[in-house]
Design a protein around this motif. Structure first.
Motif, PDB file in Angstrom:
ATOM      1  N   UNK A  64       0.814  -1.223   0.000  1.00  0.00           N
ATOM      2  CA  UNK A  64       0.000   0.000   0.000  1.00  0.00           C
ATOM      3  C   UNK A  64       0.849   1.276   0.000  1.00  0.00           C
ATOM      4  N   UNK A  65       2.162   1.138   0.161  1.00  0.00           N
ATOM      5  CA  UNK A  65       3.037   2.311   0.193  1.00  0.00           C
ATOM      6  C   UNK A  65       3.205   2.905  -1.203  1.00  0.00           C
ATOM      7  N   UNK A  66       3.441   4.222  -1.284  1.00  0.00           N
ATOM      8  CA  UNK A  66       3.681   4.811  -2.617  1.00  0.00           C
ATOM      9  C   UNK A  66       4.998   4.282  -3.204  1.00  0.00           C
ATOM     10  N   UNK A  67       5.040   4.101  -4.518  1.00  0.00           N
ATOM     11  CA  UNK A  67       6.268   3.560  -5.132  1.00  0.00           C
ATOM     12  C   UNK A  67       7.430   4.544  -5.055  1.00  0.00           C
ATOM     13  N   UNK A  68       8.618   4.004  -4.825  1.00  0.00           N
ATOM     14  CA  UNK A  68       9.831   4.830  -4.791  1.00  0.00           C
ATOM     15  C   UNK A  68      10.759   4.299  -5.887  1.00  0.00           C
ATOM     16  N   UNK A  69      11.306   5.215  -6.669  1.00  0.00           N
ATOM     17  CA  UNK A  69      12.191   4.802  -7.758  1.00  0.00           C
ATOM     18  C   UNK A  69      13.602   5.324  -7.515  1.00  0.00           C
ATOM     19  N   UNK A  70      14.558   4.581  -8.015  1.00  0.00           N
ATOM     20  CA  UNK A  70      15.954   5.029  -7.941  1.00  0.00           C
ATOM     21  C   UNK A  70      16.627   4.818  -9.299  1.00  0.00           C
ATOM     22  N   UNK A  71      17.616   5.661  -9.567  1.00  0.00           N
ATOM     23  CA  UNK A  71      18.325   5.572 -10.843  1.00  0.00           C
ATOM     24  C   UNK A  71      19.366   4.466 -10.787  1.00  0.00           C
ATOM     25  N   UNK A  72      19.348   3.634 -11.793  1.00  0.00           N
ATOM     26  CA  UNK A  72      20.389   2.619 -11.930  1.00  0.00           C
ATOM     27  C   UNK A  72      21.487   3.195 -12.810  1.00  0.00           C
ATOM     28  N   UNK A  73      22.667   3.406 -12.214  1.00  0.00           N
ATOM     29  CA  UNK A  73      23.747   4.083 -12.943  1.00  0.00           C
ATOM     30  C   UNK A  73      24.264   3.241 -14.113  1.00  0.00           C
ATOM     31  N   UNK A  74      24.149   1.925 -13.996  1.00  0.00           N
ATOM     32  CA  UNK A  74      24.667   1.042 -15.053  1.00  0.00           C
ATOM     33  C   UNK A  74      23.764   1.054 -16.284  1.00  0.00           C
ATOM     34  N   UNK A  75      22.464   0.946 -16.058  1.00  0.00           N
ATOM     35  CA  UNK A  75      21.530   0.866 -17.188  1.00  0.00           C
ATOM     36  C   UNK A  75      20.958   2.227 -17.559  1.00  0.00           C
ATOM     37  N   UNK A  76      20.989   3.150 -16.620  1.00  0.00           N
ATOM     38  CA  UNK A  76      20.402   4.469 -16.884  1.00  0.00           C
ATOM     39  C   UNK A  76      18.895   4.487 -16.700  1.00  0.00           C
ATOM     40  N   UNK A  77      18.332   3.361 -16.313  1.00  0.00           N
ATOM     41  CA  UNK A  77      16.876   3.280 -16.125  1.00  0.00           C
ATOM     42  C   UNK A  77      16.508   3.535 -14.665  1.00  0.00           C
ATOM     43  N   UNK A  78      15.244   3.813 -14.473  1.00  0.00           N
ATOM     44  CA  UNK A  78      14.737   3.956 -13.109  1.00  0.00           C
ATOM     45  C   UNK A  78      14.200   2.609 -12.630  1.00  0.00           C
ATOM     46  N   UNK A  79      14.563   2.235 -11.419  1.00  0.00           N
ATOM     47  CA  UNK A  79      14.131   0.951 -10.870  1.00  0.00           C
ATOM     48  C   UNK A  79      13.305   1.169  -9.611  1.00  0.00           C
ATOM     49  N   UNK A  80      12.383   0.262  -9.415  1.00  0.00           N
ATOM     50  CA  UNK A  80      11.516   0.337  -8.230  1.00  0.00           C
ATOM     51  C   UNK A  80      12.298  -0.144  -6.999  1.00  0.00           C
ATOM     52  N   UNK A  81      12.231   0.628  -5.938  1.00  0.00           N
ATOM     53  CA  UNK A  81      12.907   0.247  -4.694  1.00  0.00           C
ATOM     54  C   UNK A  81      12.042  -0.792  -3.971  1.00  0.00           C
ATOM     55  N   UNK A  82      12.660  -1.911  -3.618  1.00  0.00           N
ATOM     56  CA  UNK A  82      11.879  -3.016  -3.055  1.00  0.00           C
ATOM     57  C   UNK A  82      11.916  -3.077  -1.533  1.00  0.00           C
ATOM     58  N   UNK A  83      12.913  -2.452  -0.930  1.00  0.00           N
ATOM     59  CA  UNK A  83      12.997  -2.482   0.538  1.00  0.00           C
ATOM     60  C   UNK A  83      13.295  -1.085   1.049  1.00  0.00           C
ATOM     61  N   UNK A  84      12.870  -0.821   2.260  1.00  0.00           N
ATOM     62  CA  UNK A  84      13.046   0.521   2.820  1.00  0.00           C
ATOM     63  C   UNK A  84      14.497   0.684   3.324  1.00  0.00           C
ATOM     64  N   UNK A  85      14.755   0.262   4.542  1.00  0.00           N
ATOM     65  CA  UNK A  85      16.127   0.276   5.072  1.00  0.00           C
ATOM     66  C   UNK A  85      16.392  -1.105   5.670  1.00  0.00           C
ATOM     67  N   UNK A  86      16.754  -2.070   4.831  1.00  0.00           N
ATOM     68  CA  UNK A  86      16.842  -3.462   5.306  1.00  0.00           C
ATOM     69  C   UNK A  86      18.033  -3.754   6.228  1.00  0.00           C
ATOM     70  N   UNK A  87      19.068  -2.922   6.171  1.00  0.00           N
ATOM     71  CA  UNK A  87      20.260  -3.198   6.988  1.00  0.00           C
ATOM     72  C   UNK A  87      20.174  -2.444   8.313  1.00  0.00           C
ATOM     73  N   UNK A  88      19.689  -3.140   9.322  1.00  0.00           N
ATOM     74  CA  UNK A  88      19.516  -2.510  10.642  1.00  0.00           C
ATOM     75  C   UNK A  88      20.722  -2.817  11.525  1.00  0.00           C
ATOM     76  N   UNK A  89      21.243  -1.778  12.136  1.00  0.00           N
ATOM     77  CA  UNK A  89      22.357  -1.920  13.059  1.00  0.00           C
ATOM     78  C   UNK A  89      21.950  -1.284  14.386  1.00  0.00           C
ATOM     79  N   UNK A  90      22.222  -1.966  15.473  1.00  0.00           N
ATOM     80  CA  UNK A  90      21.895  -1.389  16.774  1.00  0.00           C
ATOM     81  C   UNK A  90      22.986  -0.403  17.176  1.00  0.00           C
ATOM     82  N   UNK A  91      22.543   0.781  17.555  1.00  0.00           N
ATOM     83  CA  UNK A  91      23.502   1.849  17.792  1.00  0.00           C
ATOM     84  C   UNK A  91      23.927   2.006  19.240  1.00  0.00           C
ATOM     85  N   UNK A  92      23.276   1.328  20.157  1.00  0.00           N
ATOM     86  CA  UNK A  92      23.598   1.571  21.579  1.00  0.00           C
ATOM     87  C   UNK A  92      23.878   0.259  22.328  1.00  0.00           C
ATOM     88  N   UNK A  93      24.550  -0.654  21.642  1.00  0.00           N
ATOM     89  CA  UNK A  93      24.833  -1.938  22.295  1.00  0.00           C
ATOM     90  C   UNK A  93      25.779  -1.787  23.485  1.00  0.00           C
TER      91      UNK A  93
END
Lengths: 191, 180
Positions: free
Chosen positions: B147-176
């Motif tokens: 249901x989220x609005x689509x987000x696109x990013x530029x692919x530098x290799x192909x020059x095309x716009x690609x749909x972003x499939x994940x938000x921020x998948x790499x989570x790191x805990x900052x206060x361990x």
């Protein structure tokens, strides 16, 4: 002669028709439905994670199925590492009046300023040594011909009520024992 | 007695399918499935232990990283960056101890639109955050819902716009290493 008649009628009743056949079609229908249901809900998981009775896991929207690894289960009663209870929590004074997870570590179980869990550290080091020994004996080698490096992955199953403070201690302890990747396990949300 | 040719061809014999072997196979299959199936469907969220980058690596960086940080505090959630890349945002809790995960998710989508190539996020929960809330927040940080609005990013290799499939998948805990 009533007696005579009754014997004769009993004999008649015992006669079985030779053409009798069990109707299997209805049973087949039921079995097909069960089979389809089982095949639909069958998930070929390759891991062997277990849970503890009474453990309430949260639900996650993640789609990543965790591969097999060492696991620790944290409940309000204690910590279980690979089926062995290594830490037993003590109940705090609030636990008698509140349903929340009111638990605390025994003072002897912690060191490094309360950050490291000693029994967990010992168990993790033992498991790491065992894993490295098995890797050294294994024929699987990397490009340089060395044994494959220790992956250092720890799966964490925790009760819904467990606080981040405890999870943080687990992660810190695991990191000091050479485990660098953590997998938080949760129940799959129904799509 | 003579019969008509059409009547002679008729066969009155009933053919009955022998279902017993099929039944045996199905019972065996159901038994196997029940024995091997997992009734508990587990999923995982992976996070690495944070490692401090060396000074050499820091010097190699041409520009400062985004270092998007989400701090779960006792009464609100704060989205911020130490390098002033965007205006920090504070989202109050809906109920006591329950963060507004949909609100947080929407705010992160807006940030993702500004930095579509960024995948890493630093999470800093307070000590009393329950595991349940931790998982819910991590879900909100990682995934893009249908249901989220689509987000696109530029692919530098192909020059095309690609749909972003994940938000921020790499989570790191900052206060361990912290105490708060």
């Amino acid at each position: 002669m009533p007696f005579y008649r009754s014997i004769r009628s009993r004999k008649k009743r015992r006669k079985i028709n030779g053409d009798f056949e069990l109707q299997l079609t209805a049973m087949m229908d039921i079995l097909v439905i069960i089979l389809v249901f089982l095949l639909k809900s069958y998930s070929a998981m390759t891991n062997s994670f277990t849970t503890l009775p009474g453990l309430k896991l949260p639900v996650s929207a993640s789609m990543d199925i965790p591969p097999d690894s060492l696991q620790i289960i944290v409940t309000p009663e204690g910590m279980t590492f690979e089926s062995d209870r290594i830490v037993q929590f003590v109940k705090t004074a609030d636990s008698a009046v509140s349903d929340d997870a009111n638990y605390a570590f025994k003072p002897n179980d912690l060191d490094e300023g309360g950050r490291r869990i000693v029994p967990l550290y010992d168990a993790l080091i033992k498991a790491r040594d065992k894993a490295e020994l098995l890797r050294a004996k294994s024929r699987a080698r990397d490009e340089k011909g060395e044994p494959l490096p220790f992956e250092g992955i720890l799966a964490i199953q925790a009760d819904k009520a467990i606080h981040y403070e405890t999870v943080r201690k687990v992660m810190y302890t695991a990191a000091t024992a050479g485990y660098r990747v953590f997998r938080f396990l949760a129940l799959k949300r129904d799509s | 007695m003579l019969k008509r040719p059409s009547a002679r061809r008729k066969t009155t014999r009933e053919i009955q399918l022998n279902l017993v072997p099929i039944l045996d196979a199905m019972v065996t299959l159901i038994g196997f499935l029940l024995f091997t199936m997992s009734f508990l469907s587990l999923v995982s969220i992976e996070t690495p232990f944070p490692i401090a980058s060396s000074e050499i690596n820091q010097k190699k960086l041409k520009e400062k990283p985004l270092q998007l940080t989400v701090s779960l505090r006792e009464n609100d959630v704060r989205i911020w960056t130490p390098f002033d890349k965007f205006e920090p945002k504070t989202i109050p809790y809906l109920e006591e101890g329950k963060p507004d995960v949909p609100g947080l998710h929407l705010a992160l989508i807006e940030i993702k639109k500004l930095f579509p190539t960024e995948t890493q996020i630093v999470l800093a929960p307070y000590a009393g955050t329950s595991y349940d809330i931790l998982i819910a927040v991590m879900d909100g940080l990682r995934a893009i819902e249908k249901t989220d609005p689509p987000i696109f990013m530029d692919n530098k290799e192909t020059g095309n716009q690609e749909l972003v499939k994940a938000l921020f998948p790499d989570i790191v805990f900052g206060n361990l290493l912290g105490d708060s």
